[in-house]
Design a protein around this motif. Sequence first.
Motif, PDB file in Angstrom:
ATOM      1  N   GLY A  39       0.767  -1.235   0.000  1.00  0.00           N
ATOM      2  CA  GLY A  39       0.000   0.000   0.000  1.00  0.00           C
ATOM      3  C   GLY A  39       0.798   1.285   0.000  1.00  0.00           C
ATOM      4  O   GLY A  39       0.212   2.366   0.005  1.00  0.00           O
ATOM      5  N   SER A  40       2.122   1.217   0.005  1.00  0.00           N
ATOM      6  CA  SER A  40       2.944   2.429   0.003  1.00  0.00           C
ATOM      7  C   SER A  40       3.586   2.631  -1.356  1.00  0.00           C
ATOM      8  O   SER A  40       4.134   1.688  -1.944  1.00  0.00           O
ATOM      9  CB  SER A  40       4.041   2.329   1.062  1.00  0.00           C
ATOM     10  N   ASN A  41       3.526   3.858  -1.855  1.00  0.00           N
ATOM     11  CA  ASN A  41       4.277   4.222  -3.067  1.00  0.00           C
ATOM     12  C   ASN A  41       5.245   5.364  -2.780  1.00  0.00           C
ATOM     13  O   ASN A  41       5.703   6.044  -3.684  1.00  0.00           O
ATOM     14  CB  ASN A  41       3.326   4.595  -4.205  1.00  0.00           C
ATOM     15  N   ARG A  42       5.548   5.548  -1.527  1.00  0.00           N
ATOM     16  CA  ARG A  42       6.382   6.651  -1.093  1.00  0.00           C
ATOM     17  C   ARG A  42       7.837   6.442  -1.516  1.00  0.00           C
ATOM     18  O   ARG A  42       8.363   5.328  -1.474  1.00  0.00           O
ATOM     19  CB  ARG A  42       6.309   6.755   0.430  1.00  0.00           C
ATOM     20  N   GLU A  43       8.511   7.530  -1.913  1.00  0.00           N
ATOM     21  CA  GLU A  43       9.930   7.450  -2.250  1.00  0.00           C
ATOM     22  C   GLU A  43      10.724   7.032  -1.018  1.00  0.00           C
ATOM     23  O   GLU A  43      10.522   7.554   0.080  1.00  0.00           O
ATOM     24  CB  GLU A  43      10.422   8.804  -2.759  1.00  0.00           C
ATOM     25  N   GLY A  44      11.615   6.061  -1.186  1.00  0.00           N
ATOM     26  CA  GLY A  44      12.411   5.586  -0.070  1.00  0.00           C
ATOM     27  C   GLY A  44      11.649   4.717   0.907  1.00  0.00           C
ATOM     28  O   GLY A  44      12.092   4.501   2.039  1.00  0.00           O
ATOM     29  N   ARG A  99       7.484 -16.270   3.982  1.00  0.00           N
ATOM     30  CA  ARG A  99       6.655 -17.110   4.857  1.00  0.00           C
ATOM     31  C   ARG A  99       5.410 -17.617   4.136  1.00  0.00           C
ATOM     32  O   ARG A  99       5.086 -18.788   4.186  1.00  0.00           O
ATOM     33  CB  ARG A  99       6.261 -16.346   6.119  1.00  0.00           C
ATOM     34  N   ALA A 100       4.712 -16.728   3.440  1.00  0.00           N
ATOM     35  CA  ALA A 100       3.499 -17.147   2.739  1.00  0.00           C
ATOM     36  C   ALA A 100       3.827 -18.105   1.602  1.00  0.00           C
ATOM     37  O   ALA A 100       3.071 -19.051   1.326  1.00  0.00           O
ATOM     38  CB  ALA A 100       2.762 -15.922   2.200  1.00  0.00           C
ATOM     39  N   GLY A 101       4.965 -17.880   0.933  1.00  0.00           N
ATOM     40  CA  GLY A 101       5.340 -18.722  -0.187  1.00  0.00           C
ATOM     41  C   GLY A 101       5.707 -20.133   0.208  1.00  0.00           C
ATOM     42  O   GLY A 101       5.727 -21.032  -0.649  1.00  0.00           O
ATOM     43  N   ALA A 102       5.992 -20.348   1.483  1.00  0.00           N
ATOM     44  CA  ALA A 102       6.350 -21.687   1.951  1.00  0.00           C
ATOM     45  C   ALA A 102       5.124 -22.545   2.246  1.00  0.00           C
ATOM     46  O   ALA A 102       5.259 -23.745   2.498  1.00  0.00           O
ATOM     47  CB  ALA A 102       7.214 -21.579   3.208  1.00  0.00           C
ATOM     48  N   ARG A 103       3.952 -21.947   2.204  1.00  0.00           N
ATOM     49  CA  ARG A 103       2.720 -22.679   2.509  1.00  0.00           C
ATOM     50  C   ARG A 103       2.121 -23.272   1.236  1.00  0.00           C
ATOM     51  O   ARG A 103       2.222 -22.688   0.161  1.00  0.00           O
ATOM     52  CB  ARG A 103       1.714 -21.748   3.198  1.00  0.00           C
ATOM     53  N   GLU A 104       1.450 -24.403   1.411  1.00  0.00           N
ATOM     54  CA  GLU A 104       0.829 -25.072   0.278  1.00  0.00           C
ATOM     55  C   GLU A 104      -0.614 -24.665   0.074  1.00  0.00           C
ATOM     56  O   GLU A 104      -1.222 -25.026  -0.941  1.00  0.00           O
ATOM     57  CB  GLU A 104       0.914 -26.594   0.452  1.00  0.00           C
ATOM     58  N   ASP A 105      -1.189 -23.899   1.028  1.00  0.00           N
ATOM     59  CA  ASP A 105      -2.600 -23.534   0.907  1.00  0.00           C
ATOM     60  C   ASP A 105      -2.807 -22.188   0.228  1.00  0.00           C
ATOM     61  O   ASP A 105      -3.948 -21.739   0.086  1.00  0.00           O
ATOM     62  CB  ASP A 105      -3.296 -23.540   2.276  1.00  0.00           C
ATOM     63  N   PHE A 106      -1.719 -21.544  -0.221  1.00  0.00           N
ATOM     64  CA  PHE A 106      -1.831 -20.261  -0.922  1.00  0.00           C
ATOM     65  C   PHE A 106      -0.927 -20.231  -2.149  1.00  0.00           C
ATOM     66  O   PHE A 106       0.166 -20.805  -2.150  1.00  0.00           O
ATOM     67  CB  PHE A 106      -1.406 -19.096  -0.020  1.00  0.00           C
ATOM     68  N   THR A 107      -1.387 -19.539  -3.174  1.00  0.00           N
ATOM     69  CA  THR A 107      -0.497 -19.002  -4.202  1.00  0.00           C
ATOM     70  C   THR A 107      -0.577 -17.486  -4.061  1.00  0.00           C
ATOM     71  O   THR A 107      -1.644 -16.947  -3.774  1.00  0.00           O
ATOM     72  CB  THR A 107      -0.915 -19.424  -5.614  1.00  0.00           C
ATOM     73  N   VAL A 108       0.549 -16.804  -4.240  1.00  0.00           N
ATOM     74  CA  VAL A 108       0.617 -15.382  -3.894  1.00  0.00           C
ATOM     75  C   VAL A 108       0.915 -14.535  -5.119  1.00  0.00           C
ATOM     76  O   VAL A 108       1.818 -14.845  -5.907  1.00  0.00           O
ATOM     77  CB  VAL A 108       1.687 -15.128  -2.807  1.00  0.00           C
ATOM     78  N   ASP A 109       0.147 -13.466  -5.266  1.00  0.00           N
ATOM     79  CA  ASP A 109       0.381 -12.448  -6.285  1.00  0.00           C
ATOM     80  C   ASP A 109       0.628 -11.128  -5.570  1.00  0.00           C
ATOM     81  O   ASP A 109      -0.013 -10.841  -4.552  1.00  0.00           O
ATOM     82  CB  ASP A 109      -0.843 -12.334  -7.205  1.00  0.00           C
ATOM     83  N   VAL A 110       1.560 -10.328  -6.068  1.00  0.00           N
ATOM     84  CA  VAL A 110       1.890  -9.049  -5.437  1.00  0.00           C
ATOM     85  C   VAL A 110       1.318  -7.907  -6.264  1.00  0.00           C
ATOM     86  O   VAL A 110       1.654  -7.752  -7.441  1.00  0.00           O
ATOM     87  CB  VAL A 110       3.419  -8.870  -5.286  1.00  0.00           C
ATOM     88  N   VAL A 111       0.453  -7.113  -5.644  1.00  0.00           N
ATOM     89  CA  VAL A 111      -0.105  -5.910  -6.270  1.00  0.00           C
ATOM     90  C   VAL A 111       0.572  -4.720  -5.599  1.00  0.00           C
ATOM     91  O   VAL A 111       0.238  -4.350  -4.470  1.00  0.00           O
ATOM     92  CB  VAL A 111      -1.631  -5.851  -6.099  1.00  0.00           C
ATOM     93  N   ASP A 112       1.528  -4.133  -6.290  1.00  0.00           N
ATOM     94  CA  ASP A 112       2.371  -3.087  -5.715  1.00  0.00           C
ATOM     95  C   ASP A 112       1.906  -1.729  -6.227  1.00  0.00           C
ATOM     96  O   ASP A 112       1.963  -1.449  -7.430  1.00  0.00           O
ATOM     97  CB  ASP A 112       3.825  -3.342  -6.110  1.00  0.00           C
ATOM     98  N   LEU A 113       1.480  -0.871  -5.311  1.00  0.00           N
ATOM     99  CA  LEU A 113       0.937   0.423  -5.727  1.00  0.00           C
ATOM    100  C   LEU A 113       2.008   1.381  -6.230  1.00  0.00           C
ATOM    101  O   LEU A 113       1.666   2.431  -6.780  1.00  0.00           O
ATOM    102  CB  LEU A 113       0.148   1.054  -4.580  1.00  0.00           C
ATOM    103  N   ALA A 114       3.272   1.030  -6.084  1.00  0.00           N
ATOM    104  CA  ALA A 114       4.318   1.827  -6.726  1.00  0.00           C
ATOM    105  C   ALA A 114       4.340   1.599  -8.230  1.00  0.00           C
ATOM    106  O   ALA A 114       5.006   2.337  -8.958  1.00  0.00           O
ATOM    107  CB  ALA A 114       5.674   1.487  -6.127  1.00  0.00           C
ATOM    108  N   GLU A 115       3.613   0.610  -8.696  1.00  0.00           N
ATOM    109  CA  GLU A 115       3.597   0.267 -10.115  1.00  0.00           C
ATOM    110  C   GLU A 115       2.288   0.643 -10.802  1.00  0.00           C
ATOM    111  O   GLU A 115       2.063   0.265 -11.959  1.00  0.00           O
ATOM    112  CB  GLU A 115       3.855  -1.237 -10.276  1.00  0.00           C
ATOM    113  N   VAL A 116       1.446   1.374 -10.116  1.00  0.00           N
ATOM    114  CA  VAL A 116       0.172   1.796 -10.703  1.00  0.00           C
ATOM    115  C   VAL A 116      -0.097   3.233 -10.270  1.00  0.00           C
ATOM    116  O   VAL A 116       0.295   3.642  -9.176  1.00  0.00           O
ATOM    117  CB  VAL A 116      -0.977   0.851 -10.270  1.00  0.00           C
TER     118      VAL A 116
END
Length: 207
Positions: free
Chosen positions: A26-31, A44-61
């Motif tokens: 949720g941060s797009n702040r410089e630095g 941590r989330a990527g090591a679990r088998e009950d999730f697949t993870v996608d990153v929505v980065d507000l610095a990219e929108v």
Amino acid sequence: MARSSGGAPASGTSAGAPLRLALVVGSNREGRFAPVVADWFLQRAGAREDFTVDVVDLAEVDLPTALSGRPGAAVRAELAKVSPRLAAADAFVVLTPEYNHSFPAALKSLIDWHYTEWQAKPIGFLSYGGISGGLRAVEQLRQVFAEMHAVTVRDTVSFPNAGQHFDSEGRHRDPAAPEAAVKTMLDQLAWWGTALRDAKSRRPYGG
């Protein structure tokens, strides 16, 4: 920042399949410090088998704060970067700093440009900041997401005075407590995500 492959996951996930978890940075702040916390969480989330993870980065929108029912081509192009991915998610983790007792404007803009994408889905919070660890921002976000018909899980992961707790390579200096907290939050998200996904497969949400 580590991240999953881009693009929205396929729709129509069958029961028992891993939940599609979107991490909203949720941060797009410089630095910004957000990538350090995001990478820690993704390990941590990527090591679990009950999730697949996608990153929505507000610095990219770049979504404008002026909402419109008929956005122009430039805004539609920005929405195309995020809207399908939010719609495809079964659950969310929102990563937020705290600015002046609240959360960033870019995050509010993302929330306000969408509605059905949040409905009947669980949301967990990962926050950082000064002495409060971002928890005042989280409490405000709970009210906002309630209006969106989302379900916020009780337990959060927060990092007060966050910069002091991570070394130069992004490793937490005393990981036992935050790792226990992230497990609890993800366990709650998995329960709610599965329950709500199964319920919606039998009866569409009517909110």
